[in-house]
Every structure is written in C-alpha cells, then in structure tokens.
Design a protein around this motif. Structure first.
Motif, PDB file in Angstrom:
ATOM      1  N   VAL A   1       0.833  -1.196   0.000  1.00  0.00           N
ATOM      2  CA  VAL A   1       0.000   0.000   0.000  1.00  0.00           C
ATOM      3  C   VAL A   1       0.875   1.257   0.000  1.00  0.00           C
ATOM      4  CG1 VAL A   1      -1.687   1.331   1.327  1.00  0.00           C
ATOM      5  CG2 VAL A   1      -1.977  -1.138   1.061  1.00  0.00           C
ATOM      6  N   GLU A   2       1.959   1.227   0.762  1.00  0.00           N
ATOM      7  CA  GLU A   2       2.887   2.364   0.759  1.00  0.00           C
ATOM      8  C   GLU A   2       3.439   2.613  -0.643  1.00  0.00           C
ATOM      9  OE1 GLU A   2       5.960   1.644   3.557  1.00  0.00           O
ATOM     10  OE2 GLU A   2       4.664   1.864   5.323  1.00  0.00           O
ATOM     11  N   GLN A   3       3.807   1.541  -1.334  1.00  0.00           N
ATOM     12  CA  GLN A   3       4.337   1.670  -2.691  1.00  0.00           C
ATOM     13  C   GLN A   3       3.284   2.211  -3.649  1.00  0.00           C
ATOM     14  OE1 GLN A   3       6.634  -1.758  -4.127  1.00  0.00           O
ATOM     15  NE2 GLN A   3       7.004  -2.353  -2.011  1.00  0.00           N
ATOM     16  N   LEU A   4       2.042   1.764  -3.472  1.00  0.00           N
ATOM     17  CA  LEU A   4       0.952   2.263  -4.319  1.00  0.00           C
ATOM     18  C   LEU A   4       0.730   3.760  -4.096  1.00  0.00           C
ATOM     19  CD1 LEU A   4      -1.601  -0.669  -3.925  1.00  0.00           C
ATOM     20  CD2 LEU A   4      -0.647   0.136  -6.093  1.00  0.00           C
ATOM     21  N   GLU A   5       0.731   4.180  -2.849  1.00  0.00           N
ATOM     22  CA  GLU A   5       0.510   5.595  -2.545  1.00  0.00           C
ATOM     23  C   GLU A   5       1.659   6.457  -3.079  1.00  0.00           C
ATOM     24  OE1 GLU A   5      -2.178   5.416   1.512  1.00  0.00           O
ATOM     25  OE2 GLU A   5       0.003   5.281   1.694  1.00  0.00           O
TER      26      GLU A   5
ATOM     27  N   LEU B   1       1.678   5.413 -11.181  1.00  0.00           N
ATOM     28  CA  LEU B   1       0.814   4.300 -10.812  1.00  0.00           C
ATOM     29  C   LEU B   1       0.612   3.322 -11.958  1.00  0.00           C
ATOM     30  CD1 LEU B   1      -0.872   3.109  -8.546  1.00  0.00           C
ATOM     31  CD2 LEU B   1      -2.808   4.489  -9.336  1.00  0.00           C
ATOM     32  N   THR B   2       0.430   3.824 -13.170  1.00  0.00           N
ATOM     33  CA  THR B   2       0.243   2.944 -14.332  1.00  0.00           C
ATOM     34  C   THR B   2       1.463   2.061 -14.542  1.00  0.00           C
ATOM     35  OG1 THR B   2      -1.208   4.539 -15.412  1.00  0.00           O
ATOM     36  CG2 THR B   2      -0.195   2.856 -16.811  1.00  0.00           C
ATOM     37  N   ALA B   3       2.646   2.645 -14.429  1.00  0.00           N
ATOM     38  CA  ALA B   3       3.883   1.878 -14.601  1.00  0.00           C
ATOM     39  C   ALA B   3       4.021   0.835 -13.499  1.00  0.00           C
ATOM     40  CB  ALA B   3       5.088   2.818 -14.591  1.00  0.00           C
TER      41      ALA B   3
ATOM     42  N   ARG C   1       1.580  -0.681 -11.843  1.00  0.00           N
ATOM     43  CA  ARG C   1       0.627  -1.764 -12.078  1.00  0.00           C
ATOM     44  C   ARG C   1       1.081  -2.679 -13.212  1.00  0.00           C
ATOM     45  NH1 ARG C   1      -4.418   2.202 -12.145  1.00  0.00           N
ATOM     46  NH2 ARG C   1      -5.277   0.646 -13.561  1.00  0.00           N
ATOM     47  N   LYS C   2       1.776  -2.119 -14.188  1.00  0.00           N
ATOM     48  CA  LYS C   2       2.243  -2.927 -15.316  1.00  0.00           C
ATOM     49  C   LYS C   2       3.297  -3.955 -14.903  1.00  0.00           C
ATOM     50  CE  LYS C   2       1.270   0.073 -19.277  1.00  0.00           C
ATOM     51  NZ  LYS C   2       1.845   0.856 -20.398  1.00  0.00           N
ATOM     52  N   ARG C   3       3.933  -3.722 -13.768  1.00  0.00           N
ATOM     53  CA  ARG C   3       4.936  -4.676 -13.290  1.00  0.00           C
ATOM     54  C   ARG C   3       4.348  -6.059 -13.038  1.00  0.00           C
ATOM     55  NH1 ARG C   3       7.950  -1.350  -8.418  1.00  0.00           N
ATOM     56  NH2 ARG C   3       8.437   0.568  -9.583  1.00  0.00           N
ATOM     57  N   PHE C   4       3.030  -6.113 -12.859  1.00  0.00           N
ATOM     58  CA  PHE C   4       2.386  -7.374 -12.502  1.00  0.00           C
ATOM     59  C   PHE C   4       1.783  -8.095 -13.704  1.00  0.00           C
ATOM     60  CE2 PHE C   4       2.226  -4.629  -8.773  1.00  0.00           C
ATOM     61  CZ  PHE C   4       2.736  -5.466  -7.786  1.00  0.00           C
ATOM     62  N   GLU C   5       1.948  -7.561 -14.887  1.00  0.00           N
ATOM     63  CA  GLU C   5       1.275  -8.136 -16.055  1.00  0.00           C
ATOM     64  C   GLU C   5       1.617  -9.614 -16.263  1.00  0.00           C
ATOM     65  OE1 GLU C   5       2.102  -5.681 -19.418  1.00  0.00           O
ATOM     66  OE2 GLU C   5       0.568  -4.192 -18.920  1.00  0.00           O
ATOM     67  N   LYS C   6       2.887  -9.990 -16.057  1.00  0.00           N
ATOM     68  CA  LYS C   6       3.302 -11.367 -16.299  1.00  0.00           C
ATOM     69  C   LYS C   6       3.408 -12.198 -15.023  1.00  0.00           C
ATOM     70  CE  LYS C   6       5.810 -10.253 -20.548  1.00  0.00           C
ATOM     71  NZ  LYS C   6       7.107 -10.312 -21.269  1.00  0.00           N
ATOM     72  N   VAL C   7       3.123 -11.567 -13.891  1.00  0.00           N
ATOM     73  CA  VAL C   7       3.176 -12.279 -12.614  1.00  0.00           C
ATOM     74  C   VAL C   7       1.964 -13.197 -12.499  1.00  0.00           C
ATOM     75  CG1 VAL C   7       3.179 -12.029 -10.105  1.00  0.00           C
ATOM     76  CG2 VAL C   7       4.454 -10.397 -11.531  1.00  0.00           C
ATOM     77  N   GLU C   8       2.192 -14.415 -12.023  1.00  0.00           N
ATOM     78  CA  GLU C   8       1.117 -15.407 -11.966  1.00  0.00           C
ATOM     79  C   GLU C   8       0.595 -15.666 -10.558  1.00  0.00           C
ATOM     80  OE1 GLU C   8       2.505 -18.540 -15.265  1.00  0.00           O
ATOM     81  OE2 GLU C   8       4.148 -17.601 -14.157  1.00  0.00           O
ATOM     82  N   LEU C   9       1.427 -15.372  -9.562  1.00  0.00           N
ATOM     83  CA  LEU C   9       1.031 -15.583  -8.167  1.00  0.00           C
ATOM     84  C   LEU C   9       1.542 -14.419  -7.328  1.00  0.00           C
ATOM     85  CD1 LEU C   9       0.012 -17.244  -5.701  1.00  0.00           C
ATOM     86  CD2 LEU C   9       2.246 -18.394  -5.692  1.00  0.00           C
TER      87      LEU C   9
ATOM     88  N   GLN D   1      -8.402  -1.530  -6.154  1.00  0.00           N
ATOM     89  CA  GLN D   1      -8.280  -1.464  -7.608  1.00  0.00           C
ATOM     90  C   GLN D   1      -7.290  -2.495  -8.131  1.00  0.00           C
ATOM     91  OE1 GLN D   1      -7.276   2.601  -8.505  1.00  0.00           O
ATOM     92  NE2 GLN D   1      -9.204   3.407  -7.709  1.00  0.00           N
ATOM     93  N   LEU D   2      -6.175  -2.642  -7.424  1.00  0.00           N
ATOM     94  CA  LEU D   2      -5.154  -3.585  -7.871  1.00  0.00           C
ATOM     95  C   LEU D   2      -5.660  -5.020  -7.790  1.00  0.00           C
ATOM     96  CD1 LEU D   2      -2.224  -3.440  -8.897  1.00  0.00           C
ATOM     97  CD2 LEU D   2      -1.465  -3.838  -6.544  1.00  0.00           C
ATOM     98  N   ILE D   3      -6.280  -5.357  -6.669  1.00  0.00           N
ATOM     99  CA  ILE D   3      -6.801  -6.727  -6.511  1.00  0.00           C
ATOM    100  C   ILE D   3      -7.928  -6.987  -7.507  1.00  0.00           C
ATOM    101  CG2 ILE D   3      -8.035  -8.266  -4.929  1.00  0.00           C
ATOM    102  CD1 ILE D   3      -6.359  -7.147  -2.660  1.00  0.00           C
ATOM    103  N   SER D   4      -8.715  -5.959  -7.802  1.00  0.00           N
ATOM    104  CA  SER D   4      -9.780  -6.115  -8.798  1.00  0.00           C
ATOM    105  C   SER D   4      -9.200  -6.426 -10.171  1.00  0.00           C
ATOM    106  CB  SER D   4     -10.633  -4.841  -8.867  1.00  0.00           C
ATOM    107  OG  SER D   4     -11.329  -4.633  -7.664  1.00  0.00           O
ATOM    108  N   GLU D   5      -8.074  -5.809 -10.503  1.00  0.00           N
ATOM    109  CA  GLU D   5      -7.414  -6.089 -11.786  1.00  0.00           C
ATOM    110  C   GLU D   5      -6.915  -7.528 -11.842  1.00  0.00           C
ATOM    111  OE1 GLU D   5      -4.311  -3.324 -12.584  1.00  0.00           O
ATOM    112  OE2 GLU D   5      -5.625  -1.578 -12.545  1.00  0.00           O
ATOM    113  N   TRP D   6      -6.497  -8.044 -10.710  1.00  0.00           N
ATOM    114  CA  TRP D   6      -5.970  -9.414 -10.661  1.00  0.00           C
ATOM    115  C   TRP D   6      -7.066 -10.473 -10.637  1.00  0.00           C
ATOM    116  CZ3 TRP D   6      -2.323  -8.061  -5.986  1.00  0.00           C
ATOM    117  CH2 TRP D   6      -1.266  -7.266  -6.445  1.00  0.00           C
TER     118      TRP D   6
END
Length: 241
Positions: free
Chosen positions: A133-137, A145-147, A149-157, A178-183
């Motif tokens: 959460v600190e990193q998101l803020e 923020l967009t960059a 969130r993109k770090r997780f595009e290929k992450v599977e777990l 928002q992040l968990i909703s994207e996942w």
C-alpha cells in the motif's frame, strides 16, 4: 577449452558447456553431446529458478520441506494438504486465504507455497500488505501508478502477507482494491490475515469496498483456518525455562 570454442559457446548461448564438458563421462560422441546438453539444460533451469526466487523477494527461505503441518489447520472440504502442496490452484487461478492468530504458521506456509511455485517456473511476488500500500501511494503521488501496475502483467502468483495488521488510509484502501480487482480471475493470490473477513472493515474503513473486495477474493478461494497458540511464543517461553 580454447578461446575459439569458448566464443562459439558464447555465440550459441551455451552458458555452461565450457565449465562442464571435461567432467562428462561418455563412450560415444552421441552420448557425449547428449550428456553435455542435458547438463546445460539442467543448469539453465536451476538458474531460472534462482532468478524467479530473487524476483519474488521473499523475506526468508522457508520451504514446504521444513513446514510442520499440524492438526490445528482446518482445510475446506475441497482441498487437503496434498492438493495444496501440488499447487493445482494455480492452474485454475484460484486463491488461498490463510486466517488465524499470529505465529501459527501462516506466513511460513504462504512463503513455502510461493517458493515451490518459483521452482515450478511460475513468476511470483511477495509483499507485506502494508508495504504494498505504501508503494501504491508513493506511485500515485509520483504519477507512476500505471507503470507500477504494469509490473504485474506477467506475474502469476502474488503473496499478500499480514492483511489486517495495520489499517489503511482511504486512498490506500482504494488503491489496493483497484489492484486486486485487476488481478481478479487473472492471477492467483495467497493472503494471510489475523482477522476474520467480518473484521476487515477495520482495515478498509468503507464497508461497501470491503464487501466487494471480500467477494472477489473468496469467489475462487480455498480458505484455511489456523487455530491454537503461537509457535513463536511457545518457542520463546520454552527457551526461558
């Protein structure tokens, strides 16, 4: 090995042949090539696993081999210890939620499952939830923020440890939601928490947001309950006697 052969290996991206070719036993040229290439593949896979573990950023090296399963872990009807350890939930992008008192083995198990996923070639990330959460803020304040969130595009777990130890600001809660909703239904999550779902309002403040988040998390989830006393406390007390 001559410099010419070493350069050929480099050009062919055979990273380990130069180091192993003299150690290979063989009777025929075909056996030699097969043995050398097999070792090259083995070492590549081992190096890949180490890269994945490093990228995951686990806080320690806990593994399933060192995990002490105990009878105070209550499994849901549709999964058991064997099923959980097989990581079959990753194939279906399901979640694992570990709920119980501090010190009962939740983080160890979450880390161990994440580490095994790395060993099987999955891209994994580990976070203490408060740090995420600190990193998101921070990313939001820096207009990154967009960059982020993109770090997780290929992450599977994604392993989210200690959900509930610290409350979040309204902005932090919304960013995490928002992040968990994207996942949702795109990746698997392993979450540890010392709070029952009914107490998550303490973390997220907004009851509607909390309900929506819990709904997403448990839709495709295996929920394990941990009961009993803290192992850490029991260990500390035994040493003081």
């Amino acid at each position: 090995m001559s410099e010419t052969l070493r350069e050929m290996c480099k050009t062919l991206r055979l990273a380990y042949v130069a180091d192993i070719y003299e150690t290979v036993d063989y009777d025929t040229p075909a056996q030699f090539l097969e043995a050398v290439f097999a070792e090259e593949f083995r070492k590549r896979e081992a190096a890949k696993v180490q890269r994945l573990i490093k990228k995951a950023k686990f806080l320690d090296s806990k593994s399933l081999a060192s995990y002490e399963w105990h009878d105070q872990i209550r499994f849901p009807a549709h999964i058991d210890q064997t099923g959980l350890s097989s990581l079959s939930f990753l194939e279906h992008r399901e979640n694992i939620v570990l709920i119980g008192s501090p010190g009962t083995g939740k983080t160890h198990l979450a880390t161990a499952l994440g580490r095994k996923a790395c060993e099987q070639g999955y891209d994994v990330r580990f976070f203490r939830v408060a740090h995420l959460v600190e990193q998101l803020e921070t990313a939001l304040k820096q207009d990154k923020l967009t960059a982020f969130r993109k770090r997780f595009e290929k992450v599977e777990l994604i392993v989210l440890d200690e959900m509930g130890y610290l409350p979040f600001s309204k902005a932090g809660s919304e960013l995490l939601f928002q992040l968990i909703s994207e996942w949702y239904e795109q990746k698997s999550l392993i979450i540890t928490s010392n709070l029952e779902f009914s107490q998550w309002n303490r973390i997220f403040i907004d009851s509607r947001l909390t309900a929506a988040l819990v709904d997403r998390l448990i839709h495709h989830a295996h929920i394990l309950s941990f009961t009993g006393e803290s192992y850490r406390l029991a260990n500390a007390l035994s040493k003081s006697l």
